[in-house]
Motif scaffolding. Sequence first.
Motif, PDB file in Angstrom:
ATOM      1  N   UNK A  25       0.835  -1.206   0.000  1.00 59.98           N
ATOM      2  CA  UNK A  25       0.000   0.000   0.000  1.00 59.98           C
ATOM      3  C   UNK A  25       0.867   1.252   0.000  1.00 59.98           C
ATOM      4  N   UNK A  26       1.900   1.261   0.819  1.00 60.80           N
ATOM      5  CA  UNK A  26       2.809   2.412   0.880  1.00 60.80           C
ATOM      6  C   UNK A  26       3.473   2.640  -0.475  1.00 60.80           C
ATOM      7  N   UNK A  27       3.910   1.568  -1.122  1.00 55.21           N
ATOM      8  CA  UNK A  27       4.538   1.682  -2.441  1.00 55.21           C
ATOM      9  C   UNK A  27       3.549   2.288  -3.448  1.00 55.21           C
ATOM     10  N   UNK A  28       2.310   1.804  -3.439  1.00 60.48           N
ATOM     11  CA  UNK A  28       1.292   2.344  -4.348  1.00 60.48           C
ATOM     12  C   UNK A  28       1.044   3.816  -4.058  1.00 60.48           C
ATOM     13  N   UNK A  29       0.978   4.188  -2.805  1.00 60.72           N
ATOM     14  CA  UNK A  29       0.755   5.605  -2.458  1.00 60.72           C
ATOM     15  C   UNK A  29       1.873   6.494  -2.969  1.00 60.72           C
ATOM     16  N   UNK A  30       3.102   5.992  -2.909  1.00 59.39           N
ATOM     17  CA  UNK A  30       4.230   6.782  -3.412  1.00 59.39           C
ATOM     18  C   UNK A  30       4.108   6.999  -4.919  1.00 59.39           C
ATOM     19  N   UNK A  31       3.742   5.943  -5.647  1.00 56.61           N
ATOM     20  CA  UNK A  31       3.556   6.081  -7.099  1.00 56.61           C
ATOM     21  C   UNK A  31       2.378   6.992  -7.421  1.00 56.61           C
ATOM     22  N   UNK A  32       1.291   6.851  -6.691  1.00 56.82           N
ATOM     23  CA  UNK A  32       0.107   7.684  -6.915  1.00 56.82           C
ATOM     24  C   UNK A  32       0.424   9.154  -6.648  1.00 56.82           C
ATOM     25  N   UNK A  33       1.192   9.421  -5.611  1.00 61.15           N
ATOM     26  CA  UNK A  33       1.576  10.801  -5.298  1.00 61.15           C
ATOM     27  C   UNK A  33       2.351  11.408  -6.477  1.00 61.15           C
ATOM     28  N   UNK A  34       3.289  10.636  -7.030  1.00 61.80           N
ATOM     29  CA  UNK A  34       4.047  11.114  -8.192  1.00 61.80           C
ATOM     30  C   UNK A  34       3.117  11.350  -9.386  1.00 61.80           C
ATOM     31  N   UNK A  35       2.218  10.403  -9.629  1.00 63.64           N
ATOM     32  CA  UNK A  35       1.277  10.522 -10.738  1.00 63.64           C
ATOM     33  C   UNK A  35       0.423  11.780 -10.607  1.00 63.64           C
ATOM     34  N   UNK A  36      -0.097  12.007  -9.419  1.00 62.38           N
ATOM     35  CA  UNK A  36      -0.986  13.146  -9.186  1.00 62.38           C
ATOM     36  C   UNK A  36      -0.282  14.493  -9.293  1.00 62.38           C
ATOM     37  N   UNK A  37       1.040  14.498  -9.230  1.00 63.64           N
ATOM     38  CA  UNK A  37       1.790  15.744  -9.318  1.00 63.64           C
ATOM     39  C   UNK A  37       2.278  16.067 -10.721  1.00 63.64           C
ATOM     40  N   UNK A  38       1.944  15.209 -11.702  1.00 66.10           N
ATOM     41  CA  UNK A  38       2.374  15.463 -13.074  1.00 66.10           C
ATOM     42  C   UNK A  38       1.332  16.289 -13.825  1.00 66.10           C
ATOM     43  N   UNK A  39       1.812  17.105 -14.757  1.00 70.73           N
ATOM     44  CA  UNK A  39       0.946  17.902 -15.621  1.00 70.73           C
ATOM     45  C   UNK A  39       0.567  17.106 -16.859  1.00 70.73           C
ATOM     46  N   UNK A  40      -0.452  17.573 -17.578  1.00 65.41           N
ATOM     47  CA  UNK A  40      -0.914  16.890 -18.786  1.00 65.41           C
ATOM     48  C   UNK A  40       0.181  16.766 -19.850  1.00 65.41           C
ATOM     49  N   UNK A  41       1.121  17.698 -19.884  1.00 62.40           N
ATOM     50  CA  UNK A  41       2.200  17.643 -20.876  1.00 62.40           C
ATOM     51  C   UNK A  41       3.187  16.522 -20.581  1.00 62.40           C
ATOM     52  N   UNK A  42       3.102  15.921 -19.433  1.00 65.63           N
ATOM     53  CA  UNK A  42       4.058  14.890 -19.014  1.00 65.63           C
ATOM     54  C   UNK A  42       3.475  13.484 -19.205  1.00 65.63           C
ATOM     55  N   UNK A  43       2.849  13.256 -20.369  1.00 68.44           N
ATOM     56  CA  UNK A  43       2.181  11.981 -20.638  1.00 68.44           C
ATOM     57  C   UNK A  43       3.140  10.793 -20.605  1.00 68.44           C
ATOM     58  N   UNK A  44       4.337  10.972 -21.091  1.00 67.16           N
ATOM     59  CA  UNK A  44       5.301   9.867 -21.097  1.00 67.16           C
ATOM     60  C   UNK A  44       5.623   9.438 -19.664  1.00 67.16           C
ATOM     61  N   UNK A  45       5.803  10.404 -18.779  1.00 65.20           N
ATOM     62  CA  UNK A  45       6.081  10.084 -17.370  1.00 65.20           C
ATOM     63  C   UNK A  45       4.856   9.461 -16.696  1.00 65.20           C
ATOM     64  N   UNK A  46       3.658   9.961 -17.050  1.00 67.87           N
ATOM     65  CA  UNK A  46       2.432   9.366 -16.517  1.00 67.87           C
ATOM     66  C   UNK A  46       2.343   7.889 -16.897  1.00 67.87           C
ATOM     67  N   UNK A  47       2.606   7.594 -18.188  1.00 65.64           N
ATOM     68  CA  UNK A  47       2.522   6.213 -18.659  1.00 65.64           C
ATOM     69  C   UNK A  47       3.534   5.318 -17.948  1.00 65.64           C
ATOM     70  N   UNK A  48       4.715   5.847 -17.692  1.00 67.88           N
ATOM     71  CA  UNK A  48       5.742   5.072 -16.991  1.00 67.88           C
ATOM     72  C   UNK A  48       5.284   4.735 -15.574  1.00 67.88           C
ATOM     73  N   UNK A  49       4.751   5.708 -14.870  1.00 69.50           N
ATOM     74  CA  UNK A  49       4.267   5.463 -13.507  1.00 69.50           C
ATOM     75  C   UNK A  49       3.097   4.481 -13.525  1.00 69.50           C
ATOM     76  N   UNK A  50       2.157   4.669 -14.455  1.00 72.59           N
ATOM     77  CA  UNK A  50       1.010   3.760 -14.540  1.00 72.59           C
ATOM     78  C   UNK A  50       1.457   2.335 -14.853  1.00 72.59           C
ATOM     79  N   UNK A  51       2.504   2.179 -15.661  1.00 69.41           N
ATOM     80  CA  UNK A  51       2.997   0.831 -15.970  1.00 69.41           C
ATOM     81  C   UNK A  51       3.628   0.175 -14.750  1.00 69.41           C
ATOM     82  N   UNK A  52       4.133   0.959 -13.838  1.00 71.17           N
ATOM     83  CA  UNK A  52       4.684   0.422 -12.585  1.00 71.17           C
ATOM     84  C   UNK A  52       3.579   0.167 -11.556  1.00 71.17           C
ATOM     85  N   UNK A  53       2.535   0.959 -11.613  1.00 70.55           N
ATOM     86  CA  UNK A  53       1.458   0.890 -10.624  1.00 70.55           C
ATOM     87  C   UNK A  53       0.445  -0.204 -10.952  1.00 70.55           C
ATOM     88  N   UNK A  54      -0.049  -0.236 -12.190  1.00 68.87           N
ATOM     89  CA  UNK A  54      -1.134  -1.132 -12.579  1.00 68.87           C
ATOM     90  C   UNK A  54      -0.615  -2.484 -13.063  1.00 68.87           C
TER      91      UNK A  54
END
Length: 184
Positions: A25-54
Amino acid sequence: MSPEKIKFLAGQPYQIRDPELMRDILHARQLVRKLNNLDDEQQEQKQLILSKLFKHIGKNADIQPFFHCDFGYNISVGDNFLCNYDCVMLDVSPITIGDNCLFAPHVQIYAAEHPLDAERRTAMIGLGRPVTIGDNVWIGGGSILIPGVSLGNNVVVGAGSVVTRSFPDNVVIAGNPAQIIRHL
């Protein structure tokens, strides 16, 4: 792997406060926190985090802040997923979302539940049932799907609905509890 995590992954009742599950749960929260702090222009970084999370993330997934989940690794999302603001997915059991699905703001998907027996509940025993969403589903704002629900393909869920049972393909559902209001 802890005995409680083995039970958890097998869909059996488990101890919520198991140290290994708490680390997950803690690991997921850390990834979610990073995801929630990204802007729409950072789609590549969003996809990377989502691939680690989901467990699985399809092409062209877009999840707006603030997204929340328990574990992440129990969530599978198809292609062209759009998840608007403030979505919650309690993924104690698998949550499977098909292709071309749209979630309006404040959608909540609960695959987690607790025992009805007070002794087991106060002993922090966790339970869950999978939630499955077909292809081309649009879930309106503020809707809630409870554990064990399945929605077929091409389903539209009206805003503010509470989905307490499963529905077939090609229907519009709405209300609390949700019911079919139209066939497509």
